[in-house]
Design a protein around this motif. Structure first.
Motif, mmCIF file in Angstrom:
data_model
loop_
_atom_site.group_PDB
_atom_site.id
_atom_site.type_symbol
_atom_site.label_atom_id
_atom_site.label_comp_id
_atom_site.label_asym_id
_atom_site.label_seq_id
_atom_site.Cartn_x
_atom_site.Cartn_y
_atom_site.Cartn_z
ATOM 1 N N UNK A 101 0.805 -1.227 0.000
ATOM 2 C CA UNK A 101 0.000 0.000 0.000
ATOM 3 C C UNK A 101 0.834 1.271 0.000
ATOM 4 N N UNK A 102 1.885 1.325 0.795
ATOM 5 C CA UNK A 102 2.719 2.530 0.839
ATOM 6 C C UNK A 102 3.349 2.817 -0.507
ATOM 7 N N UNK A 103 3.872 1.781 -1.155
ATOM 8 C CA UNK A 103 4.492 1.946 -2.468
ATOM 9 C C UNK A 103 3.459 2.355 -3.509
ATOM 10 N N UNK A 104 2.316 1.707 -3.494
ATOM 11 C CA UNK A 104 1.271 1.982 -4.484
ATOM 12 C C UNK A 104 0.708 3.394 -4.284
ATOM 13 N N UNK A 105 0.470 3.790 -3.048
ATOM 14 C CA UNK A 105 -0.048 5.139 -2.801
ATOM 15 C C UNK A 105 0.999 6.198 -3.127
ATOM 16 N N UNK A 106 2.274 5.847 -2.978
ATOM 17 C CA UNK A 106 3.341 6.757 -3.405
ATOM 18 C C UNK A 106 3.284 7.001 -4.905
ATOM 19 N N UNK A 107 3.001 5.941 -5.679
ATOM 20 C CA UNK A 107 2.830 6.109 -7.121
ATOM 21 C C UNK A 107 1.631 7.011 -7.421
ATOM 22 N N UNK A 108 0.543 6.774 -6.701
ATOM 23 C CA UNK A 108 -0.647 7.605 -6.890
ATOM 24 C C UNK A 108 -0.377 9.061 -6.566
ATOM 25 N N UNK A 109 0.375 9.300 -5.503
ATOM 26 C CA UNK A 109 0.723 10.674 -5.127
ATOM 27 C C UNK A 109 1.613 11.324 -6.185
ATOM 28 N N UNK A 110 2.564 10.567 -6.726
ATOM 29 C CA UNK A 110 3.442 11.107 -7.768
ATOM 30 C C UNK A 110 2.645 11.439 -9.034
ATOM 31 N N UNK A 111 1.694 10.577 -9.389
ATOM 32 C CA UNK A 111 0.852 10.860 -10.553
ATOM 33 C C UNK A 111 -0.020 12.088 -10.312
ATOM 34 N N UNK A 112 -0.525 12.219 -9.094
ATOM 35 C CA UNK A 112 -1.329 13.398 -8.757
ATOM 36 C C UNK A 112 -0.491 14.659 -8.853
ATOM 37 N N UNK A 113 0.720 14.614 -8.299
ATOM 38 C CA UNK A 113 1.610 15.779 -8.375
ATOM 39 C C UNK A 113 1.961 16.096 -9.830
ATOM 40 N N UNK A 114 2.225 15.067 -10.631
ATOM 41 C CA UNK A 114 2.580 15.290 -12.039
ATOM 42 C C UNK A 114 1.418 15.916 -12.806
ATOM 43 N N UNK A 115 0.194 15.619 -12.405
ATOM 44 C CA UNK A 115 -0.965 16.176 -13.115
ATOM 45 C C UNK A 115 -1.129 17.673 -12.875
ATOM 46 N N UNK A 116 -0.447 18.195 -11.865
ATOM 47 C CA UNK A 116 -0.548 19.616 -11.552
ATOM 48 C C UNK A 116 0.398 20.478 -12.385
ATOM 49 N N UNK A 117 1.286 19.842 -13.134
ATOM 50 C CA UNK A 117 2.292 20.553 -13.911
ATOM 51 C C UNK A 117 2.088 20.301 -15.397
ATOM 52 N N UNK A 118 2.756 21.095 -16.248
ATOM 53 C CA UNK A 118 2.636 20.849 -17.693
ATOM 54 C C UNK A 118 3.141 19.451 -18.050
ATOM 55 N N UNK A 119 2.690 18.900 -19.178
ATOM 56 C CA UNK A 119 3.131 17.549 -19.574
ATOM 57 C C UNK A 119 4.647 17.451 -19.699
ATOM 58 N N UNK A 120 5.178 16.288 -19.342
ATOM 59 C CA UNK A 120 6.605 16.013 -19.473
ATOM 60 C C UNK A 120 6.933 15.776 -20.936
ATOM 61 N N UNK A 121 8.193 16.006 -21.354
ATOM 62 C CA UNK A 121 8.543 15.818 -22.771
ATOM 63 C C UNK A 121 8.265 14.405 -23.287
ATOM 64 N N UNK A 122 8.506 13.369 -22.478
ATOM 65 C CA UNK A 122 8.308 12.002 -22.933
ATOM 66 C C UNK A 122 6.899 11.479 -22.607
#
Length: 173
Positions: A148-169
């Motif tokens: 759960x900790x690892x999976x929720x960390x991925x979810x948090x990273x995806x949430x944070x990434x959605x707040x910024x412009x798209x990454x080049x790749x």
């Protein structure tokens, strides 16, 4: 596309873009099967079984067995616990792995899992100090495990990434 329409995925996810996620799911399911074949209860493993299979138990973790912070990411407390974690891992991992790149994804997954276990152990021990002042069985250190900790960390990273412009790749807009 307007601000109110959801983003469209124009291509099907290819397994080769998220194979490490699939490998993690296979390892977790395989270990669970091995545990069941060795006699662990499929719906409610005993505390003794959980500890024997590497679950995080702070008195052991912090007195010479720190590997439990890692091994506990692969033990689950029953079939439903495993299924929910693997479902979330599939959803988050199949997007995060190609989005962030495999190396960063692997580091993120394991660092989030380890830090989640450290926090869980710390909170368990903190409650244990209250036990010294007055005995309350609810305050005994807890056994914890799961991805759960690892999976929720991925979810948090995806949430944070959605707040910024798209990454080049980034493949998904």
């Amino acid at each position: 596309m307007t601000e109110t329409t959801p983003p469209q995925i124009t291509q099907k996810l290819q397994l080769q873009t998220w194979w490490f996620t699939a490998l993690l799911i296979a390892i977790n399911v395989g270990l669970f099967g091995w545990q069941i074949l060795s006699g662990v209860n499929i719906t409610d493993p005993s505390p003794v079984d959980a500890i024997a299979w590497g679950a995080d138990f702070p008195p052991l973790t912090f007195s010479g067995q720190p590997e439990r912070l890692f091994s506990s990411m692969f033990f689950h407390f029953g079939l439903i616990h495993l299924m929910l974690n693997m479902w979330a891992l599939y959803i988050f991992g199949s997007i995060a792995e190609p989005l962030f790149g495999r190396g960063y994804y692997i580091g993120l997954y394991f660092l989030a899992g380890l830090m989640g276990n450290v926090l869980s152990s710390y909170l368990s021990i903190r409650d244990g100090y209250e036990l010294l002042q007055h005995f309350d069985p609810k305050l005994l250190p807890h056994i914890s495990a799961g991805a759960s900790g690892a999976v929720m960390g991925l979810g948090a990273a995806l949430t944070a990434a959605s707040l910024f412009p798209p990454l080049p790749q980034q493949r998904f807009c």
